[in-house]
Scaffold this motif. Structure first.
Motif, PDB file in Angstrom:
ATOM      1  N   HIS A  16     -18.014  -1.179   1.981  1.00 52.87           N
ATOM      2  CA  HIS A  16     -18.692   0.097   2.475  1.00 52.87           C
ATOM      3  C   HIS A  16     -19.687   0.002   3.797  1.00 52.87           C
ATOM      4  CE1 HIS A  16     -17.828   3.717  -0.649  1.00 52.87           C
ATOM      5  NE2 HIS A  16     -16.642   2.911  -0.105  1.00 52.87           N
ATOM      6  N   GLU A  17     -19.929  -1.306   3.921  1.00 52.41           N
ATOM      7  CA  GLU A  17     -20.552  -1.567   5.253  1.00 52.41           C
ATOM      8  C   GLU A  17     -19.490  -1.514   6.440  1.00 52.41           C
ATOM      9  OE1 GLU A  17     -23.003  -5.127   5.337  1.00 52.41           O
ATOM     10  OE2 GLU A  17     -24.116  -4.563   3.514  1.00 52.41           O
ATOM     11  N   SER A  18     -18.202  -1.767   6.267  1.00 49.01           N
ATOM     12  CA  SER A  18     -17.054  -1.479   7.080  1.00 49.01           C
ATOM     13  C   SER A  18     -16.970  -0.090   7.212  1.00 49.01           C
ATOM     14  CB  SER A  18     -16.078  -2.244   6.733  1.00 49.01           C
ATOM     15  OG  SER A  18     -14.830  -1.863   7.483  1.00 49.01           O
ATOM     16  N   ARG A  19     -16.805   0.528   8.483  1.00 47.47           N
ATOM     17  CA  ARG A  19     -16.634   1.908   8.754  1.00 47.47           C
ATOM     18  C   ARG A  19     -15.107   2.322   8.105  1.00 47.47           C
ATOM     19  NH1 ARG A  19     -18.753   5.984  11.638  1.00 47.47           N
ATOM     20  NH2 ARG A  19     -20.338   4.439  12.448  1.00 47.47           N
ATOM     21  N   ASP A  20     -14.372   1.454   8.258  1.00 49.35           N
ATOM     22  CA  ASP A  20     -12.948   1.800   7.896  1.00 49.35           C
ATOM     23  C   ASP A  20     -12.750   1.846   6.376  1.00 49.35           C
ATOM     24  OD1 ASP A  20     -12.107   1.556  10.486  1.00 49.35           O
ATOM     25  OD2 ASP A  20     -11.527  -0.470  10.523  1.00 49.35           O
ATOM     26  N   GLU A  21     -13.649   1.502   5.630  1.00 47.15           N
ATOM     27  CA  GLU A  21     -13.553   1.400   4.169  1.00 47.15           C
ATOM     28  C   GLU A  21     -14.389   2.370   3.451  1.00 47.15           C
ATOM     29  OE1 GLU A  21     -11.706  -0.371   2.379  1.00 47.15           O
ATOM     30  OE2 GLU A  21     -11.015  -1.963   3.797  1.00 47.15           O
ATOM     31  N   LEU A  22     -15.001   3.321   4.337  1.00 42.66           N
ATOM     32  CA  LEU A  22     -15.908   4.408   3.679  1.00 42.66           C
ATOM     33  C   LEU A  22     -15.192   5.410   3.113  1.00 42.66           C
ATOM     34  CD1 LEU A  22     -18.494   4.905   6.444  1.00 42.66           C
ATOM     35  CD2 LEU A  22     -19.011   3.883   4.572  1.00 42.66           C
ATOM     36  N   GLU A  23     -14.029   5.774   3.091  1.00 42.74           N
ATOM     37  CA  GLU A  23     -13.380   6.831   2.293  1.00 42.74           C
ATOM     38  C   GLU A  23     -12.503   6.509   1.377  1.00 42.74           C
ATOM     39  OE1 GLU A  23     -13.578   9.844   3.647  1.00 42.74           O
ATOM     40  OE2 GLU A  23     -14.904   9.059   5.305  1.00 42.74           O
ATOM     41  N   ARG A  24     -12.643   5.436   0.603  1.00 43.99           N
ATOM     42  CA  ARG A  24     -12.087   5.079  -0.504  1.00 43.99           C
ATOM     43  C   ARG A  24     -12.926   3.759  -1.117  1.00 43.99           C
ATOM     44  NH1 ARG A  24      -6.245   3.154   0.866  1.00 43.99           N
ATOM     45  NH2 ARG A  24      -6.246   3.076  -1.363  1.00 43.99           N
ATOM     46  N   GLY A  25     -12.390   3.555  -2.479  1.00 41.94           N
ATOM     47  CA  GLY A  25     -13.062   2.499  -3.244  1.00 41.94           C
ATOM     48  C   GLY A  25     -12.144   1.146  -2.869  1.00 41.94           C
ATOM     49  N   VAL A  26     -12.545   0.167  -3.352  1.00 43.46           N
ATOM     50  CA  VAL A  26     -11.794  -1.309  -3.363  1.00 43.46           C
ATOM     51  C   VAL A  26     -12.172  -2.178  -4.197  1.00 43.46           C
ATOM     52  CG1 VAL A  26     -13.371  -2.262  -1.473  1.00 43.46           C
ATOM     53  CG2 VAL A  26     -10.886  -3.111  -1.808  1.00 43.46           C
ATOM     54  N   VAL A  27     -11.274  -2.968  -4.915  1.00 43.28           N
ATOM     55  CA  VAL A  27     -11.487  -4.094  -5.673  1.00 43.28           C
ATOM     56  C   VAL A  27     -10.801  -5.183  -4.835  1.00 43.28           C
ATOM     57  CG1 VAL A  27     -11.399  -5.418  -7.847  1.00 43.28           C
ATOM     58  CG2 VAL A  27     -11.792  -2.810  -8.118  1.00 43.28           C
ATOM     59  N   THR A  28     -11.409  -6.146  -4.280  1.00 38.96           N
ATOM     60  CA  THR A  28     -10.742  -7.185  -3.144  1.00 38.96           C
ATOM     61  C   THR A  28     -10.049  -8.181  -4.157  1.00 38.96           C
ATOM     62  OG1 THR A  28     -12.621  -8.835  -3.184  1.00 38.96           O
ATOM     63  CG2 THR A  28     -12.561  -6.921  -1.603  1.00 38.96           C
ATOM     64  N   ASP A  29      -8.967  -8.868  -3.629  1.00 37.64           N
ATOM     65  CA  ASP A  29      -8.268  -9.929  -4.297  1.00 37.64           C
ATOM     66  C   ASP A  29      -9.146 -11.055  -4.709  1.00 37.64           C
ATOM     67  OD1 ASP A  29      -5.835  -8.570  -4.138  1.00 37.64           O
ATOM     68  OD2 ASP A  29      -5.415  -9.660  -2.277  1.00 37.64           O
ATOM     69  N   TYR A  30     -10.288 -11.064  -3.888  1.00 37.22           N
ATOM     70  CA  TYR A  30     -11.422 -12.385  -4.578  1.00 37.22           C
ATOM     71  C   TYR A  30     -11.978 -11.758  -5.676  1.00 37.22           C
ATOM     72  CZ  TYR A  30     -15.866 -14.621  -4.360  1.00 37.22           C
ATOM     73  OH  TYR A  30     -16.813 -15.227  -4.947  1.00 37.22           O
ATOM     74  N   THR A  31     -12.344 -10.437  -5.732  1.00 41.70           N
ATOM     75  CA  THR A  31     -12.910  -9.940  -6.682  1.00 41.70           C
ATOM     76  C   THR A  31     -12.306 -10.146  -8.199  1.00 41.70           C
ATOM     77  OG1 THR A  31     -14.411  -8.694  -5.738  1.00 41.70           O
ATOM     78  CG2 THR A  31     -14.295  -8.120  -8.020  1.00 41.70           C
TER      79      THR A  31
ATOM     80  N   ASP B 210      -6.245  10.011  -1.010  1.00 44.57           N
ATOM     81  CA  ASP B 210      -6.345   8.544  -0.392  1.00 44.57           C
ATOM     82  C   ASP B 210      -7.629   7.840  -0.949  1.00 44.57           C
ATOM     83  OD1 ASP B 210      -4.076   9.181   1.176  1.00 44.57           O
ATOM     84  OD2 ASP B 210      -5.371  10.302   2.643  1.00 44.57           O
ATOM     85  N   ASP B 211      -8.396   8.334  -1.546  1.00 44.36           N
ATOM     86  CA  ASP B 211      -9.926   7.522  -1.959  1.00 44.36           C
ATOM     87  C   ASP B 211      -9.855   6.804  -3.219  1.00 44.36           C
ATOM     88  OD1 ASP B 211      -9.499   9.909  -3.343  1.00 44.36           O
ATOM     89  OD2 ASP B 211     -11.441  10.567  -3.163  1.00 44.36           O
ATOM     90  N   VAL B 212      -8.382   6.711  -3.751  1.00 42.72           N
ATOM     91  CA  VAL B 212      -8.219   5.761  -4.952  1.00 42.72           C
ATOM     92  C   VAL B 212      -8.544   4.460  -4.597  1.00 42.72           C
ATOM     93  CG1 VAL B 212      -5.877   5.427  -4.540  1.00 42.72           C
ATOM     94  CG2 VAL B 212      -6.724   5.166  -6.781  1.00 42.72           C
ATOM     95  N   ILE B 213      -9.001   3.581  -5.553  1.00 40.13           N
ATOM     96  CA  ILE B 213      -9.264   1.991  -5.560  1.00 40.13           C
ATOM     97  C   ILE B 213      -8.203   1.269  -4.860  1.00 40.13           C
ATOM     98  CG2 ILE B 213      -9.828  -0.160  -6.590  1.00 40.13           C
ATOM     99  CD1 ILE B 213     -11.284   1.549  -8.470  1.00 40.13           C
ATOM    100  N   ARG B 214      -8.273   0.781  -3.809  1.00 42.34           N
ATOM    101  CA  ARG B 214      -7.182  -0.327  -3.377  1.00 42.34           C
ATOM    102  C   ARG B 214      -7.448  -1.389  -4.273  1.00 42.34           C
ATOM    103  NH1 ARG B 214      -8.026  -4.073   0.666  1.00 42.34           N
ATOM    104  NH2 ARG B 214      -9.815  -3.016   1.570  1.00 42.34           N
ATOM    105  N   ASN B 215      -6.175  -1.713  -4.700  1.00 40.53           N
ATOM    106  CA  ASN B 215      -5.916  -2.840  -5.748  1.00 40.53           C
ATOM    107  C   ASN B 215      -6.273  -2.205  -7.114  1.00 40.53           C
ATOM    108  OD1 ASN B 215      -4.825  -4.710  -4.399  1.00 40.53           O
ATOM    109  ND2 ASN B 215      -7.069  -5.672  -3.879  1.00 40.53           N
ATOM    110  N   GLY B 216      -6.298  -0.838  -7.142  1.00 39.53           N
ATOM    111  CA  GLY B 216      -6.496   0.000  -8.656  1.00 39.53           C
ATOM    112  C   GLY B 216      -5.539  -0.560  -9.688  1.00 39.53           C
ATOM    113  N   GLN B 217      -4.287  -0.490  -9.416  1.00 39.70           N
ATOM    114  CA  GLN B 217      -3.272  -1.022 -10.533  1.00 39.70           C
ATOM    115  C   GLN B 217      -3.462  -2.390 -10.640  1.00 39.70           C
ATOM    116  OE1 GLN B 217      -1.499   1.427 -12.067  1.00 39.70           O
ATOM    117  NE2 GLN B 217      -1.192  -0.267 -13.546  1.00 39.70           N
ATOM    118  N   LYS B 218      -3.726  -3.155  -9.801  1.00 34.89           N
ATOM    119  CA  LYS B 218      -3.848  -4.702 -10.149  1.00 34.89           C
ATOM    120  C   LYS B 218      -4.977  -4.741 -11.153  1.00 34.89           C
ATOM    121  CE  LYS B 218      -2.184  -6.843  -5.896  1.00 34.89           C
ATOM    122  NZ  LYS B 218      -2.441  -7.813  -4.864  1.00 34.89           N
TER     123      LYS B 218
END
Length: 258
Positions: free
Chosen positions: A42-57, A93-101
């Protein structure tokens, strides 16, 4: 990050892992809690509107789970929702990116429950997937302001989750209280909000067969106490709201209705 005591765990090492790698795992007896920082980018403005679990995580979670002993009770806790939750014009649009993974990773590991916030609309359901789909509990909101269409059906809640059966699928009961002005936190009538005050999860029963058994138990009686029914048909306790609603609508004919 500067809170004292450390957040989200009392141990500095666990909290440091949460902030550095996007998650931490804490084990208490037979229970394992995976706490995921879906606001990690969320420090990135482009990511403020959704959640994320990165591939690294995801890679680090998989790596750590692979070396830890299995636990019969596994709970993932995060802020954002791992799969679509767009009812009542709440957005999609605010669902976790990589949520299904994430959900697939958890189902490969064992029986899991995912508890999340973000949406102020409570519901419980099974995740999408082919095998051992996690149970997903959207908690609603403890104290947030409810707006729009959601304000007509939701309240402020807190929940107590009682896991009664552990195996390939967790099963249990969720008891919920809502805030009623003048009364405080109250177990409420199921007719008031959209989320019942008592609801189950994890039933493996055939709903049509269960409906037939309930009809036979009720017979010619005008009513039978819920405690008596559940003592003879324990699977009733584990029915989710729509399953229970189907039982109430379809029990007279005990046939599937379209």
């Amino acid at each position: 990050m500067r809170l004292m005591p450390p957040f989200p765990a009392g141990e500095s090492s666990l909290s440091d892992r949460y902030w550095a790698h996007g998650f931490c795992i804490q084990e208490i007896g037979d229970a394992r809690f995976l706490v995921i920082n879906t606001c990690w980018l969320h420090e990135s403005r482009d990511e403020l509107e959704r959640g994320v679990v990165t591939d690294y995580t995801l890679e680090r979670i998989k790596e750590q789970l692979s070396v830890l002993p299995k636990r019969p009770l596994n709970v993932a806790v995060c802020h954002h929702h791992p799969h679509p939750h767009s009812e009542l014009k709440l957005g999609f649009d605010d669902v976790i990116r990589n949520g299904q993974k994430l959900l697939d990773l958890l189902s490969d590991d064992g029986p899991w429950m995912v508890i999340h916030g973000h949406k102020h609309h409570p519901k419980v359901e099974y995740a999408q997937g082919q095998f051992r789909q996690p149970i997903v509990l959207a908690c609603g909101s403890f104290s947030g302001r409810l707006e729009g269409d959601n304000a007509l059906v939701s309240k402020n809640y807190f929940h107590v989750v009682n896991v009664l059966r552990m195996g390939n699928r967790l099963a249990g009961e969720i008891r919920s209280w809502s805030w009623i002005p003048g009364f405080g936190w109250t177990e409420y009538s199921a007719a008031l909000p959209s989320f019942p005050s008592r609801v189950g999860f994890g039933s493996t029963a055939d709903i049509n067969l269960l409906a037939t058994d309930v009809v036979d138990l009720i017979g010619s009686h005008p009513f039978v106490a819920w405690s008596e029914l559940t003592s003879k048909e324990p699977e009733l306790v584990f029915l989710m709201p729509r399953q229970l609603n189907y039982m109430e609508i379809g029990r007279a004919s005990c046939r599937e209705r379209v």
